[in-house]
Design a protein around this motif. Structure first.
Motif, mmCIF file in Angstrom:
data_model
loop_
_atom_site.group_PDB
_atom_site.id
_atom_site.type_symbol
_atom_site.label_atom_id
_atom_site.label_comp_id
_atom_site.label_asym_id
_atom_site.label_seq_id
_atom_site.Cartn_x
_atom_site.Cartn_y
_atom_site.Cartn_z
ATOM 1 N N ALA A 10 27.688 38.789 44.005
ATOM 2 C CA ALA A 10 28.638 38.227 43.041
ATOM 3 C C ALA A 10 29.683 39.268 42.646
ATOM 4 N N ALA A 11 29.245 40.509 42.450
ATOM 5 C CA ALA A 11 30.185 41.571 42.088
ATOM 6 C C ALA A 11 31.229 41.782 43.184
ATOM 7 N N ALA A 12 30.807 41.707 44.433
ATOM 8 C CA ALA A 12 31.739 41.869 45.550
ATOM 9 C C ALA A 12 32.754 40.726 45.579
ATOM 10 N N VAL A 13 32.285 39.515 45.361
ATOM 11 C CA VAL A 13 33.183 38.353 45.362
ATOM 12 C C VAL A 13 34.141 38.444 44.170
ATOM 13 N N GLU A 14 33.619 38.866 43.008
ATOM 14 C CA GLU A 14 34.480 39.029 41.835
ATOM 15 C C GLU A 14 35.572 40.058 42.103
ATOM 16 N N GLY A 15 35.243 41.122 42.824
ATOM 17 C CA GLY A 15 36.230 42.128 43.182
ATOM 18 C C GLY A 15 37.326 41.560 44.060
ATOM 19 N N ARG A 16 36.920 40.769 45.055
ATOM 20 C CA ARG A 16 37.922 40.139 45.941
ATOM 21 C C ARG A 16 38.818 39.193 45.147
ATOM 22 N N LEU A 17 38.196 38.418 44.246
ATOM 23 C CA LEU A 17 38.952 37.462 43.444
ATOM 24 C C LEU A 17 39.922 38.191 42.510
ATOM 25 N N ALA A 18 39.465 39.253 41.871
ATOM 26 C CA ALA A 18 40.337 40.009 40.967
ATOM 27 C C ALA A 18 41.531 40.587 41.712
ATOM 28 N N LYS A 19 41.293 41.083 42.913
ATOM 29 C CA LYS A 19 42.379 41.643 43.724
ATOM 30 C C LYS A 19 43.401 40.560 44.071
ATOM 31 N N LEU A 20 42.907 39.384 44.464
ATOM 32 C CA LEU A 20 43.803 38.269 44.780
ATOM 33 C C LEU A 20 44.594 37.836 43.556
ATOM 34 N N GLN A 21 43.909 37.713 42.417
ATOM 35 C CA GLN A 21 44.579 37.268 41.202
ATOM 36 C C GLN A 21 45.643 38.270 40.765
ATOM 37 N N ALA A 22 45.350 39.562 40.909
ATOM 38 C CA ALA A 22 46.332 40.589 40.554
ATOM 39 C C ALA A 22 47.556 40.483 41.460
ATOM 40 N N LYS A 23 47.310 40.263 42.752
ATOM 41 C CA LYS A 23 48.412 40.119 43.707
ATOM 42 C C LYS A 23 49.267 38.910 43.338
ATOM 43 N N MET A 24 48.620 37.795 43.028
ATOM 44 C CA MET A 24 49.329 36.559 42.732
ATOM 45 C C MET A 24 50.045 36.609 41.379
ATOM 46 N N ALA A 25 49.618 37.491 40.489
ATOM 47 C CA ALA A 25 50.222 37.596 39.159
ATOM 48 C C ALA A 25 51.439 38.522 39.141
ATOM 49 N N MET A 26 51.672 39.224 40.223
ATOM 50 C CA MET A 26 52.819 40.137 40.273
ATOM 51 C C MET A 26 54.111 39.332 40.128
ATOM 52 N N PRO A 27 55.084 39.852 39.363
ATOM 53 C CA PRO A 27 56.330 39.101 39.134
ATOM 54 C C PRO A 27 57.079 38.734 40.415
ATOM 55 N N GLU A 28 57.053 39.605 41.400
ATOM 56 C CA GLU A 28 57.807 39.335 42.629
ATOM 57 C C GLU A 28 57.026 38.505 43.652
ATOM 58 N N TYR A 29 55.784 38.171 43.338
ATOM 59 C CA TYR A 29 54.941 37.438 44.297
ATOM 60 C C TYR A 29 55.588 36.117 44.714
ATOM 61 N N ALA A 30 56.045 35.339 43.746
ATOM 62 C CA ALA A 30 56.593 34.011 44.048
ATOM 63 C C ALA A 30 57.875 34.085 44.868
ATOM 64 N N THR A 31 58.621 35.156 44.718
ATOM 65 C CA THR A 31 59.895 35.244 45.438
ATOM 66 C C THR A 31 59.779 35.967 46.770
ATOM 67 N N LYS A 32 58.841 36.906 46.882
ATOM 68 C CA LYS A 32 58.740 37.709 48.109
ATOM 69 C C LYS A 32 57.723 37.171 49.114
ATOM 70 N N CYS A 33 56.726 36.453 48.652
ATOM 71 C CA CYS A 33 55.707 35.910 49.573
ATOM 72 C C CYS A 33 56.145 34.546 50.085
ATOM 73 N N LYS A 34 55.920 34.341 51.352
ATOM 74 C CA LYS A 34 56.229 33.043 51.953
ATOM 75 C C LYS A 34 55.315 31.983 51.349
ATOM 76 N N PRO A 35 55.783 30.732 51.274
ATOM 77 C CA PRO A 35 54.955 29.647 50.716
ATOM 78 C C PRO A 35 53.605 29.501 51.425
ATOM 79 N N GLN A 36 53.608 29.706 52.740
ATOM 80 C CA GLN A 36 52.345 29.590 53.479
ATOM 81 C C GLN A 36 51.349 30.647 53.004
ATOM 82 N N GLN A 37 51.810 31.876 52.775
ATOM 83 C CA GLN A 37 50.932 32.942 52.281
ATOM 84 C C GLN A 37 50.441 32.626 50.879
ATOM 85 N N GLN A 38 51.305 32.051 50.055
ATOM 86 C CA GLN A 38 50.904 31.679 48.703
ATOM 87 C C GLN A 38 49.799 30.621 48.746
#
Length: 102
Positions: free
Chosen positions: A46-74
């Motif tokens: 569970a700790a390993a999965v939580e780590g992966r999830l936290a990393k993804l959430q941090a990436k997705m919360a970055m201000p430039e994520y919506a503008t720099k990442c392609k829709p497919q990647q999002q």
């Protein structure tokens, strides 16, 4: 057992391995293993999965994520995050089963 297609919850004392958000494997181990060790293994998973999830959430919360990442990647990132949440839910259920059986 595939989620949604199984025959209800597994019997008490089953070990659970979460393959992904849609597939779990249950093996009856009551009396064959130390249930507290299995709980510890699941907590580590569970700790390993939580780590992966936290990393993804941090990436997705970055201000430039919506503008720099392609829709497919999002979409892929959102699906990965949802998969992690499903794995965490399944691991939580498995831990609760083992604690109840102990």
């Amino acid at each position: 057992l595939p989620r949604g297609g199984g025959g209800g919850p597994p019997p008490a004392g089953c070990a659970t391995d979460v393959i992904d958000a849609s597939l779990e494997v249950h093996v009856l181990l009551k009396g064959l293993i130390d249930l507290s060790r299995e709980v510890a293994r699941l907590q580590k998973e569970a700790a390993a999965v939580e780590g992966r999830l936290a990393k993804l959430q941090a990436k997705m919360a970055m201000p430039e994520y919506a503008t720099k990442c392609k829709p497919q990647q999002q979409q892929e990132d959102a699906a990965k995050a949802q998969g992690c949440e499903g794995e965490l839910a399944a691991i939580g259920r498995a831990i609760a089963q083992f604690e109840a059986a102990a």
